[in-house]
Write an enzyme that holds these catalytic residues in place. Structure first.
Site, PDB file in Angstrom:
ATOM      1  N   ASN A  39       5.039  -7.250   6.693  1.00 36.68           N
ATOM      2  CA  ASN A  39       5.917  -6.660   7.461  1.00 36.68           C
ATOM      3  C   ASN A  39       5.215  -5.422   8.292  1.00 36.68           C
ATOM      4  OD1 ASN A  39       5.894  -5.739   5.095  1.00 36.68           O
ATOM      5  ND2 ASN A  39       7.679  -4.323   5.350  1.00 36.68           N
ATOM      6  N   GLU A  40       4.087  -5.341   8.426  1.00 35.56           N
ATOM      7  CA  GLU A  40       3.465  -4.262   8.881  1.00 35.56           C
ATOM      8  C   GLU A  40       3.959  -3.580  10.156  1.00 35.56           C
ATOM      9  OE1 GLU A  40       1.751  -6.094   7.004  1.00 35.56           O
ATOM     10  OE2 GLU A  40       0.507  -5.239   5.751  1.00 35.56           O
ATOM     11  N   GLY A  64       1.288  -4.951   1.403  1.00 35.01           N
ATOM     12  CA  GLY A  64       0.105  -5.334   0.571  1.00 35.01           C
ATOM     13  C   GLY A  64       0.588  -5.945  -0.534  1.00 35.01           C
ATOM     14  N   LEU A  83       0.857  -1.227  -0.125  1.00 35.32           N
ATOM     15  CA  LEU A  83      -0.063   0.001  -0.005  1.00 35.32           C
ATOM     16  C   LEU A  83       0.854   1.236   0.223  1.00 35.32           C
ATOM     17  CD1 LEU A  83      -2.938  -0.942   2.569  1.00 35.32           C
ATOM     18  CD2 LEU A  83      -2.599  -1.500  -0.040  1.00 35.32           C
TER      19      LEU A  83
END
Ligand code: CO8
Length: 281
Positions: free
Chosen positions: A156-157, A134, A89
């Site tokens: 990996n957010e 994303g 994203l």
């Protein structure tokens, strides 16, 4: 005359979803009319970061392909061969934005997920570059994944100070199982292609030149399965998380806006963006 006829046939098969939406051509669709395979190539420089435009173009392209009875299956890949499949994203869409902007952005994310994960035809990802966050989720929305060796993939957010939404987490759990998903999600792990193969996050790892051919080979096999059964099988397995989201899209948007607007989350995103820019120097 022959050339004109050929051009007419080809133009029938090139979905300019972007042309309909804006003047930027960020998704190319090439159809092999013999096999009915559509290759959807994300083409938004520099790294296919998923902003509102690219999310909408991908979503519209898949909606068109779903409706088109001449299409038997879809191969999803990137124009930036050997570099990046998608960088996930678009982070700038989550930094110092109004509530309205965030809500609109997240609604596009939801629609993209519901369209790709709910796609009723065979869908294979040819992951020809890095695929974080994303980008990883998008690959997990397909039915089979072939990845270029020595690249990276994962949700990996948490490393950015944010949390993968429940529907990204569900994709990971459905693919690698709860325990491995829990470790990967909590630690914000980015796996090498080779590690991803070991845990089942991707199905094949190969040289760049073989990524698209191998993905196409599997896709062709999937298109030979009786399609009403194939579609139903996907629906049966995937319906539950999609229903959860459909039942409360507004609540999910509100949750996203609340999390993103928290001051420590904004500080973390800002710091991550800065580090990304500095990496170059
Ligand atoms: N968003 C916006 N800009 C990006 C992004 C991104 N995701 N990724 C890269 N860029 C920018 C870079 O800052 C750089 O900009 P500039 O040219 O202005 O300096 C440009 O794109 C090119 O990037 P690189 O030079 O880094 O390109 P490389 O080819 O060297 O590397 C990578 C490509 C490996 C993809 C690298 O760019 C990278 O690691 N990017 C970050 C990937 C990432 O961590 N994405 C996470 C996105 S968050 C997400 O997807 C889910 C959020 C869920 C939120 C839920 C909250 C509740």
């Amino acid at each position: 005359i022959l050339l004109k006829m050929l051009a007419r046939v080809c133009s029938r098969h090139v979905y300019g979803s972007v042309r309909q939406m804006s003047n930027i051509s960020n998704v190319e669709t090439i159809i092999d009319s013999q096999s009915g395979i559509a290759t959807v190539k994300m083409s938004q420089p520099p790294v296919n970061s998923l902003d509102k435009n690219l999310l909408t173009s991908i979503t519209d392209t898949f909606k068109n392909l779903e409706k088109d009875s001449s299409i038997s299956g879809v191969l999803l890949t990137s124009k930036f061969d050997g570099r990046v499949f998608s960088s996930g994203l678009n982070i700038t869409d989550m930094f110092q934005q109004s509530d309205g902007h965030l809500a609109e952005f997240w609604s596009c994310v939801q629609e993209w997920y519901l369209t790709l994960y709910g796609f009723g035809k065979p869908l294979v990802s040819a992951i020809n570059g890095h695929s974080p966050a994303g980008g990883c989720a998008m690959a997990l929305m397909s039915d089979y994944r072939v990845m270029e060796k020595q690249k990276s993939i994962g949700l990996n957010e948490t490393q950015l100070g944010i949390v993968a939404p429940f529907f990204f987490a569900d994709l990971m759990i459905a693919t690698v199982g709860r325990r491995i998903a829990e470790i990967g999600l909590n630690m914000g792990k980015l796996y090498s292609s080779e590690e991803a193969l070991t845990i089942g996050l991707v199905d094949e790892v190969t040289d760049l030149e073989s990524v698209v051919p191998n993905a196409t080979k599997t896709l062709l096999k999937l298109t030979k399965i009786p399609q009403p059964a194939y579609k139903l099988s996907k629906q049966v397995q995937r319906n539950s998380p999609m229903e959860t989201l459909r039942n409360d899209r507004a609540g999910d948007v509100a949750l996203f806006v609340n999390i993103i607007q928290t001051s420590n989350v904004q500080a973390a995103i800002g710091g991550y963006l800065k580090a990304l820019k500095q990496k170059k120097k």
